[in-house]
Design an enzyme around this catalytic site. Structure first.
Site, PDB file in Angstrom:
ATOM      1  N   HIS A 107       0.839  -1.198   0.000  1.00 32.48           N
ATOM      2  CA  HIS A 107       0.000   0.000   0.000  1.00 32.48           C
ATOM      3  C   HIS A 107       0.880   1.256   0.000  1.00 32.48           C
ATOM      4  CE1 HIS A 107      -3.721  -2.093   0.567  1.00 32.48           C
ATOM      5  NE2 HIS A 107      -3.527  -2.440   1.820  1.00 32.48           N
ATOM      6  N   LYS A 267     -18.930  -7.098   0.925  1.00 37.42           N
ATOM      7  CA  LYS A 267     -20.008  -7.203  -0.067  1.00 37.42           C
ATOM      8  C   LYS A 267     -19.469  -7.378  -1.489  1.00 37.42           C
ATOM      9  CE  LYS A 267     -23.677  -4.649   2.260  1.00 37.42           C
ATOM     10  NZ  LYS A 267     -24.625  -3.510   2.121  1.00 37.42           N
ATOM     11  N   GLY A 268     -18.341  -6.722  -1.759  1.00 35.06           N
ATOM     12  CA  GLY A 268     -17.743  -6.845  -3.097  1.00 35.06           C
ATOM     13  C   GLY A 268     -18.600  -6.232  -4.192  1.00 35.06           C
TER      14      GLY A 268
HETATM   15  P1  A3P Z   1     -16.431  -3.962   0.319  1.00 33.51           P
HETATM   16  O1  A3P Z   1     -16.085  -3.631   1.715  1.00 33.51           O
HETATM   17  O2  A3P Z   1     -17.023  -2.797  -0.423  1.00 33.51           O
HETATM   18  O3  A3P Z   1     -17.263  -5.185   0.186  1.00 33.51           O
HETATM   19  P2  A3P Z   1      -9.002  -4.779  -0.129  1.00 33.51           P
HETATM   20  O4  A3P Z   1      -8.860  -6.144  -0.677  1.00 33.51           O
HETATM   21  O5  A3P Z   1      -8.189  -3.746  -0.847  1.00 33.51           O
HETATM   22  O6  A3P Z   1      -8.837  -4.762   1.339  1.00 33.51           O
HETATM   23  O7  A3P Z   1     -10.495  -4.321  -0.444  1.00 33.51           O
HETATM   24  C1  A3P Z   1     -11.568  -4.948   0.176  1.00 33.51           C
HETATM   25  C2  A3P Z   1     -12.796  -4.739  -0.686  1.00 33.51           C
HETATM   26  O8  A3P Z   1     -12.745  -5.606  -1.825  1.00 33.51           O
HETATM   27  C3  A3P Z   1     -14.067  -5.122   0.073  1.00 33.51           C
HETATM   28  O9  A3P Z   1     -15.077  -4.274  -0.461  1.00 33.51           O
HETATM   29  C4  A3P Z   1     -14.224  -6.572  -0.334  1.00 33.51           C
HETATM   30  O10 A3P Z   1     -15.529  -7.064  -0.146  1.00 33.51           O
HETATM   31  C5  A3P Z   1     -13.858  -6.492  -1.804  1.00 33.51           C
HETATM   32  N1  A3P Z   1     -13.448  -7.794  -2.365  1.00 33.51           N
HETATM   33  C6  A3P Z   1     -12.720  -8.763  -1.742  1.00 33.51           C
HETATM   34  N2  A3P Z   1     -12.567  -9.816  -2.555  1.00 33.51           N
HETATM   35  C7  A3P Z   1     -13.199  -9.508  -3.708  1.00 33.51           C
HETATM   36  C8  A3P Z   1     -13.408 -10.229  -4.927  1.00 33.51           C
HETATM   37  N3  A3P Z   1     -12.930 -11.455  -5.097  1.00 33.51           N
HETATM   38  N4  A3P Z   1     -14.113  -9.620  -5.902  1.00 33.51           N
HETATM   39  C9  A3P Z   1     -14.606  -8.371  -5.741  1.00 33.51           C
HETATM   40  N5  A3P Z   1     -14.466  -7.649  -4.596  1.00 33.51           N
HETATM   41  C10 A3P Z   1     -13.763  -8.209  -3.594  1.00 33.51           C
END
Ligand code: A3P
Length: 300
Positions: A107, A267-268
């Protein structure tokens, strides 16, 4: 100096960005010691922009000839355990690299990346997201961690105000995105700039793009045989979030503490901010985004 985020207290400012102290040590040590090679692939992201997803898609893409759908480590490990964060445990990366998996994530803002990453010419794939959705995602992520540790999460409005002022993990959010955006415009062959929303819209297209960019293009035979489709399915929110390891496992180090793997899968969806932010809050974030990105040719 910094503001209190409950257990995540005292973010500190380093080279213009707000970092958690236990990450700061890792960032400084990576800056001093990390030696990138031209064949490395660094997955960079602003927090809560789809890091977990990008790790899964890229790992599945570059290891597609070593594993299939029933042997891939993605079935048994959270993607963060497979593609390590540079600022947390880059030692694991060297083991992966020796095994032919040159994938690392971070990050860290572009301006603070270890010099060897910039100088080696290695590939960087960056993902960002609508700040409204990233903020909501980050807010829930931190709240869940704090609740699981019997700590009181910050109120939504307080967290929102801090985010708008730039005080969030690796914030200011916009400066993080702009740093990578400008670099990607200057060095298009070295930095691939992606948005969560575009990826959600046409995941197969972007997997193909990532594969070509990092030097693992799909042959027409593979495309005909549905290999890209399988990678997308394997890395989908539905698939990953329903795996036993991601429902029950934990990720972390004794220094940073442990986080339940399911915290990475909420939620994704695109546009979930509508269920959390008021119209005024959304307008405030949009206004900041417009101001910050003006003149950059980037929109979020
Ligand atoms: P939400 O909180 O909006 O659901 P990171 O991986 O950078 O920590 O980001 C997390 C976000 O990506 C979360 O969003 C998570 O649900 C979503 N996410 C995780 N896996 C995913 C996938 N396979 N496809 C799409 N979104 C995903």
């Amino acid at each position: 100096k910094g503001n209190c985020w409950g257990i995540y207290k005292y973010l500190c400012q380093y080279q213009g960005f707000w970092l958690h102290p236990s990450f700061l040590r890792g960032v400084v040590s990576a800056q001093q010691q990390f030696q990138a090679q031209p064949t490395d692939i660094i997955l960079c992201s602003v927090p809560k922009a789809g890091t977990t997803w990008l790790k899964s898609l890229t790992f599945a893409t570059i290891t597609r000839t070593s594993y299939n759908d029933s042997t891939t480590p993605l079935l048994f490990k959270v993607p963060h355990d497979i593609v390590p964060f540079m600022e947390l445990h880059h030692a694991q990366f060297f083991t992966n690299r020796d095994r032919g998996i040159p994938l690392l994530s971070t990050h860290v803002p572009y301006s603070s990346l270890p010099r060897s990453i910039i100088e080696s010419g290695c590939k960087i794939v960056y993902i960002c997201r609508d700040p409204k959705d990233s903020f909501v995602s980050l807010y829930h992520f931190i709240a869940r961690i704090l609740i699981s540790r019997n700590a009181q999460p910050l109120g939504l409005y307080e967290a929102f105000e801090l985010f708008c002022e730039g005080e969030s993990f690796y914030g200011p959010y916009w400066d993080h995105v702009l740093g990578y955006w400008k670099a990607s415009v200057e060095h298009p062959g070295r930095i691939l700039f992606l948005k969560y929303e575009d990826m959600s819209d046409d995941t197969e297209f972007y997997v193909k793009k990532i594969a070509e960019f990092v030097g693992y293009p799909f042959s027409s035979e593979e495309q005909k045989n549905g290999v890209i489709e399988r990678i997308v399915k394997m890395s989908s929110f539905e698939k990953l979030s329903n795996l036993e390891v991601n429902k029950t496992g934990v990720y972390g180090t004794p220094k940073t503490g442990f986080v339940e793997n399911n915290t990475y899968f909420r939620k994704g969806k695109v546009g979930d901010w509508k269920n959390c932010l008021t119209a005024e809050m959304a307008a405030q974030l949009d206004q900041i985004t417009m101001q910050k990105l003006s003149g950059s040719s980037l929109s979020l």
